[in-house]
Design a protein around this motif. Structure first.
Motif, mmCIF file in Angstrom:
data_model
loop_
_atom_site.group_PDB
_atom_site.id
_atom_site.type_symbol
_atom_site.label_atom_id
_atom_site.label_comp_id
_atom_site.label_asym_id
_atom_site.label_seq_id
_atom_site.Cartn_x
_atom_site.Cartn_y
_atom_site.Cartn_z
ATOM 1 N N VAL A 150 39.192 38.622 44.851
ATOM 2 C CA VAL A 150 40.712 38.877 45.360
ATOM 3 C C VAL A 150 41.528 39.352 44.230
ATOM 4 C CG1 VAL A 150 40.696 37.507 47.706
ATOM 5 C CG2 VAL A 150 41.405 36.615 45.425
ATOM 6 N N HIS A 151 42.493 40.083 44.431
ATOM 7 C CA HIS A 151 43.207 40.338 43.074
ATOM 8 C C HIS A 151 44.666 40.366 43.347
ATOM 9 C CE1 HIS A 151 39.678 43.407 43.371
ATOM 10 N NE2 HIS A 151 39.602 42.915 41.988
ATOM 11 N N ASP A 152 45.098 39.363 44.266
ATOM 12 C CA ASP A 152 46.197 38.868 44.644
ATOM 13 C C ASP A 152 46.733 37.327 44.566
ATOM 14 O OD1 ASP A 152 45.160 38.741 46.729
ATOM 15 O OD2 ASP A 152 46.788 39.459 48.053
ATOM 16 N N ILE A 153 45.573 36.666 43.635
ATOM 17 C CA ILE A 153 45.801 35.365 43.787
ATOM 18 C C ILE A 153 47.231 34.544 43.438
ATOM 19 C CG2 ILE A 153 45.134 34.749 41.330
ATOM 20 C CD1 ILE A 153 43.866 32.870 44.347
ATOM 21 N N ASP A 154 48.093 35.351 42.590
ATOM 22 C CA ASP A 154 49.439 34.860 42.365
ATOM 23 C C ASP A 154 50.332 35.069 43.487
ATOM 24 O OD1 ASP A 154 49.130 37.939 42.157
ATOM 25 O OD2 ASP A 154 50.846 37.948 40.932
ATOM 26 N N ARG A 155 49.977 35.744 44.656
ATOM 27 C CA ARG A 155 50.698 36.018 45.946
ATOM 28 C C ARG A 155 50.313 34.821 46.995
ATOM 29 N NH1 ARG A 155 53.103 40.835 45.676
ATOM 30 N NH2 ARG A 155 54.741 40.035 47.304
ATOM 31 N N ALA A 156 49.499 34.033 46.835
ATOM 32 C CA ALA A 156 49.013 33.061 47.499
ATOM 33 C C ALA A 156 50.311 32.085 48.348
ATOM 34 C CB ALA A 156 48.152 31.998 47.164
ATOM 35 N N PRO A 157 50.105 32.196 49.762
ATOM 36 C CA PRO A 157 51.309 31.601 50.536
ATOM 37 C C PRO A 157 51.001 30.085 50.745
ATOM 38 C CG PRO A 157 49.749 32.590 52.148
ATOM 39 C CD PRO A 157 49.424 32.900 50.684
ATOM 40 N N PRO A 158 51.979 29.109 51.017
ATOM 41 C CA PRO A 158 51.727 27.770 51.343
ATOM 42 C C PRO A 158 50.973 27.661 52.465
ATOM 43 C CG PRO A 158 53.919 28.040 51.075
ATOM 44 C CD PRO A 158 53.500 29.451 51.259
ATOM 45 N N LEU A 159 49.752 26.852 52.420
ATOM 46 C CA LEU A 159 48.656 26.751 53.417
ATOM 47 C C LEU A 159 49.122 25.502 54.147
ATOM 48 C CD1 LEU A 159 45.548 27.919 51.190
ATOM 49 C CD2 LEU A 159 47.137 29.293 52.774
ATOM 50 N N PRO A 160 49.076 25.675 55.733
ATOM 51 C CA PRO A 160 49.191 24.514 56.310
ATOM 52 C C PRO A 160 48.240 23.697 56.919
ATOM 53 C CG PRO A 160 49.810 26.321 57.724
ATOM 54 C CD PRO A 160 49.334 27.046 56.241
ATOM 55 N N ALA A 161 47.051 24.400 56.698
ATOM 56 C CA ALA A 161 45.680 23.900 57.176
ATOM 57 C C ALA A 161 44.471 23.902 56.181
ATOM 58 C CB ALA A 161 45.366 24.226 58.434
ATOM 59 N N PRO A 162 43.471 23.408 56.219
ATOM 60 C CA PRO A 162 42.310 23.668 55.321
ATOM 61 C C PRO A 162 42.017 25.171 55.374
ATOM 62 C CG PRO A 162 41.999 21.788 56.521
ATOM 63 C CD PRO A 162 43.143 22.339 57.114
ATOM 64 N N LEU A 163 41.603 25.706 53.952
ATOM 65 C CA LEU A 163 41.136 27.144 53.856
ATOM 66 C C LEU A 163 39.739 27.188 53.545
ATOM 67 C CD1 LEU A 163 41.466 30.135 53.322
ATOM 68 C CD2 LEU A 163 42.448 29.832 51.036
ATOM 69 N N HIS A 164 39.013 27.617 54.239
ATOM 70 C CA HIS A 164 37.516 27.821 53.726
ATOM 71 C C HIS A 164 37.187 29.226 53.536
ATOM 72 C CE1 HIS A 164 37.457 23.901 55.861
ATOM 73 N NE2 HIS A 164 37.768 24.413 56.787
ATOM 74 N N LEU A 165 36.155 29.441 52.500
ATOM 75 C CA LEU A 165 35.756 30.770 52.148
ATOM 76 C C LEU A 165 34.299 30.754 52.400
ATOM 77 C CD1 LEU A 165 35.994 33.587 50.708
ATOM 78 C CD2 LEU A 165 35.479 32.188 48.502
ATOM 79 N N LEU A 166 33.970 31.691 53.121
ATOM 80 C CA LEU A 166 32.663 32.136 53.406
ATOM 81 C C LEU A 166 32.355 33.444 52.706
ATOM 82 C CD1 LEU A 166 32.387 31.123 57.376
ATOM 83 C CD2 LEU A 166 32.167 29.645 55.323
ATOM 84 N N LEU A 167 31.325 33.139 51.799
ATOM 85 C CA LEU A 167 30.815 34.168 50.889
ATOM 86 C C LEU A 167 29.904 35.098 51.276
ATOM 87 C CD1 LEU A 167 30.764 32.354 47.342
ATOM 88 C CD2 LEU A 167 32.542 34.027 48.373
ATOM 89 N N THR A 168 30.054 36.283 51.274
ATOM 90 C CA THR A 168 29.214 37.345 51.656
ATOM 91 C C THR A 168 28.336 37.621 50.339
ATOM 92 O OG1 THR A 168 30.855 39.138 51.035
ATOM 93 C CG2 THR A 168 30.623 38.525 53.278
ATOM 94 N N GLY A 169 27.387 38.629 50.475
ATOM 95 C CA GLY A 169 26.412 38.695 49.237
ATOM 96 C C GLY A 169 25.594 37.859 49.099
ATOM 97 N N ARG A 170 24.763 37.710 47.810
ATOM 98 C CA ARG A 170 23.368 37.094 47.772
ATOM 99 C C ARG A 170 23.507 36.726 46.258
ATOM 100 N NH1 ARG A 170 20.778 37.257 52.417
ATOM 101 N NH2 ARG A 170 21.055 39.105 53.876
#
Length: 680
Positions: A150-170
């Motif tokens: 991602v190229h906008d990590i500085d624009r992250a909003p406040p998160l009210p719940a757990p965030l999970h990242l499911l990675l594509t690729g190998r």
């Protein structure tokens, strides 16, 4: 239905607390003095304070609300690599089915498109917009399906719940990237300029991938091939072939197993400029316009001028000893034999054969033109005489021959139909207001293009190409009248400067040329031609697809079209035998700068929510319920936090201590205390 005791105070809580403190002080004082009614007084105070607190029994009619799970699907360009689209689609559909099957749970699916221009993946901006439309108290979890780039990590909003990242690729993916770390915007023609390149491998790189082939092409021409090591900066000397814009393309051929070749190309656009233009000006007899050429060329800081005026020809015998003259001898051998190739342009201004330059020297000038040099002849009456330089070896390269007639009469120079299209004269303004010239040499055209005409439409200015070189003939020595403002003057400076620059092969003054000017993703395609019509331009996009684009004539000899490039990269343009290239944005868009899937970019955002980073190639994770603040991810599972949100439909309140009853109770207790103390 739920019920409970709540308070609806009649006075502000601070005031009630103050009254309670006063009552406590009064009861304590009564106890200290030994009054027998202190207990009844204390009960009366409690009854009054209770009445002021307003206790009520509240019954609410509540409707439970479902939890919301936000699933963000990354559909940016880097997600189209390899089998990532199918991988993400399968995971998204399976997760969606499982989430929608859970009781009291809703799913919100959000798609992340490519960022506008070259902004890259704007996943967090998209997530922020999605969260802004939902109640924060109902968000049970956020699941992102992405490669993590991602190229906008500085624009992250406040998160009210757990965030999970499911990675594509190998994990076996690897990629090769070509980077230009240093490239100047300008360079001097003929001198090497240093560019710094780097071939960088990332991911599960094969052990044999430590040498990479590099192909270099200029303006879409034939490519040169080199072998360079990977993982370190390489300084590459490059010499620009021509002036103006040079589009240099560096390409590393796609390696076996590489995930993409979109970042294997780098574009560099460098403007080629001449260091110094060397001009030799040879003037014959002095005349009123003799300083015009000198002033013109000396006013240009990029021109080195060598000027000789022949003031004392060999046939002039005035008896003055040579050693008493302040004049210098004309260095004919040095200029016309030894150093002639050092000059970009030679100008003969009213020069005639006077025994100074032998025929062999003039033959050398003719050969200099044929090999790529340039000669301009500003003709005066001497050109029509028996001593004309046309009657020398130079006559073989001149585009016209004199008729021996000199026309002495006023006339207005005018552009021919061809002159209105030629870049040297096309943009000269105010032709109807140009002043007159007073002399013209009658000539007969043998070759070349006639751009200006004079008396009775006779040729006045002729341009011609001789093998690799260029020749111009101006059949008048009266251009200086424009400079003096005679009858309003004319564009003398522009005409002579353009004429000199055309002879020195400046790209913007070529008769037949094709180029493009880019503004963002839009390009303006310009075709200049001396013909009345031109064909359609074939545009070849970076993905190899072609498009034929019709051109519209916007001025004599100038045809244009606008084209919006659908993607970033190198575009090739061709119309007939004219070709050019132009780059829109970087050859490798931001989406393809880093292509190996990783969770490192988003890990600082995920860790505080106690979410997880898992690879889809290891299997689809299971869903669990976890309490807020507990770890929300583990091996093979991710957690959702139930929010237990509800909507209140109706509220009913019943006072537990009516004010009148408490008032009577307090009055009775106070009276009882008074009576008890009076009996004592």
């Amino acid at each position: 239905m739920t019920g409970g005791v709540v308070f609806d105070p009649l006075l502000p809580w601070p005031l009630i607390a103050t009254l309670g403190l006063v009552a406590l002080i009064g009861v304590t004082l009564a106890l200290w003095r030994g009054l027998s009614g202190w207990a009844l007084r204390a009960l009366a105070a409690i009854a009054l304070l209770g009445a002021l607190a307003g206790p009520v029994y509240r019954v609410e009619d509540r409707k439970p609300l479902s939890d919301i799970v936000v699933m963000v699907e990354d559909a940016s360009a880097s997600q189209n690599l390899s089998d990532r689209p199918a991988q993400m689609q399968a995971a998204a559909e399976a997760l969606a089915a499982e989430i929608e099957a859970r009781p009291h749970t809703e799913l919100r699916r959000v798609t992340v498109p490519d960022g506008a221009g070259d902004e890259g993946t704007r996943l967090l901006e998209t997530l922020a917009e999605a969260l802004a439309e939902e109640p924060q108290g109902r968000i049970a979890g956020i699941i992102a399906l992405s490669d993590g780039r991602v190229h906008d990590i500085d624009r992250a909003p406040p998160l009210p719940a757990p965030l999970h990242l499911l990675l594509t690729g190998r994990e076996s993916d690897w990629d090769r990237r070509l980077i230009v770390t240093n490239a100047p915007a300008f360079a001097i023609i003929g001198e090497p300029v240093i560019l710094t390149l780097r071939v960088e491998d990332s991911g599960a790189v094969p052990q044999t991938a430590n040498i990479a082939p590099l192909e270099i092409s200029v303006d879409g021409g034939a490519a040169q091939r080199f072998e360079i090591p990977t993982g370190r900066d390489i300084d590459l000397p490059l010499t620009l072939p021509h002036g103006g814009r040079n589009v240099i393309q560096f390409t590393v051929p796609e390696a076996e197993g590489e995930i993409t070749a979109r970042n294997n190309t780098a574009l560099v656009q460098i403007n080629g400029v001449r260091d110094r233009l060397r001009v030799l000006l040879v003037s014959g007899e002095p005349h009123a316009g003799g300083r015009i050429w000198r002033n013109l060329l000396k006013s240009d800081s990029s021109v080195d001028l060598v000027h000789f005026t022949i003031l004392r020809p060999p046939d002039k015998q005035d008896g003055v000893p040579v050693d008493e003259l302040s004049l210098i001898a004309f260095p004919t051998r040095e200029l016309f034999l030894e150093k002639i190739d050092d000059f970009d342009l030679i100008i003969f201004d009213r020069y005639k054969r006077r025994g100074i330059l032998p025929a062999s020297y003039l033959e050398n000038v003719a050969n200099y033109v044929r090999q790529g040099g340039a000669v301009l002849v500003a003709a005066g009456p001497d050109f029509a005489s028996a001593d004309s330089i046309w009657r020398s070896p130079l006559g073989a390269i001149l585009p016209a021959e004199p008729s021996a007639r000199v026309i002495e009469q006023p006339y207005h120079p005018a552009l021919t139909d061809l002159g209105q299209r030629h870049p040297v004269t096309a943009d000269l303004q105010g032709e109807e207001n140009w002043g007159s010239w007073l002399r013209q040499i009658e000539i007969e055209t043998t070759s070349g293009d006639v751009l200006m005409q004079g008396v009775e439409d006779r040729p006045l200015l002729i341009l011609d190409r001789v093998e690799q070189g260029r020749v111009a003939l101006l059949a008048s020595d009266q251009a200086w009248l424009w400079n003096r403002g005679f009858e309003g003057g004319g564009p003398q400076l522009d005409l002579l400067r353009r004429l000199a620059h055309w002879m020195m092969k400046e790209p913007e003054l070529e008769e037949e040329t094709l180029w493009a000017e880019a503004t963002g993703q839009r390009m303006r395609i310009v075709r200049r031609s001396l013909g009345d019509e031109v064909g359609a331009v074939t545009v070849t996009r970076p993905d190899g697809k072609t498009l034929d684009l019709a051109l519209e004539q916007v001025a004599p000899g100038r045809f244009e079209a606008l084209y919006d490039g659908p993607e970033i990269g190198l575009y090739r343009l061709q119309e007939g035998d004219q070709k050019t290239v132009i780059g829109l944005g970087p050859a490798a868009p931001r989406e393809f700068e880093q292509t190996i899937a990783t969770g490192e970019v988003m890990e600082p955002l995920i860790a505080p929510t106690r979410g997880g980073i898992l690879r889809l190639e290891e299997g689809l994770p299971r869903l669990r319920e976890v309490r807020a603040g507990r770890p929300a991810a583990g091996r093979g599972w991710i957690g959702l936090t139930p929010r237990d949100a509800y909507e209140t439909r109706d509220v009913r309140q019943t006072p537990l201590l009516p004010a009148w009853a408490m008032l009577l109770l307090a009055a009775g207790l106070i009276t009882g205390g008074w009576l008890r103390e009076g009996r004592r």
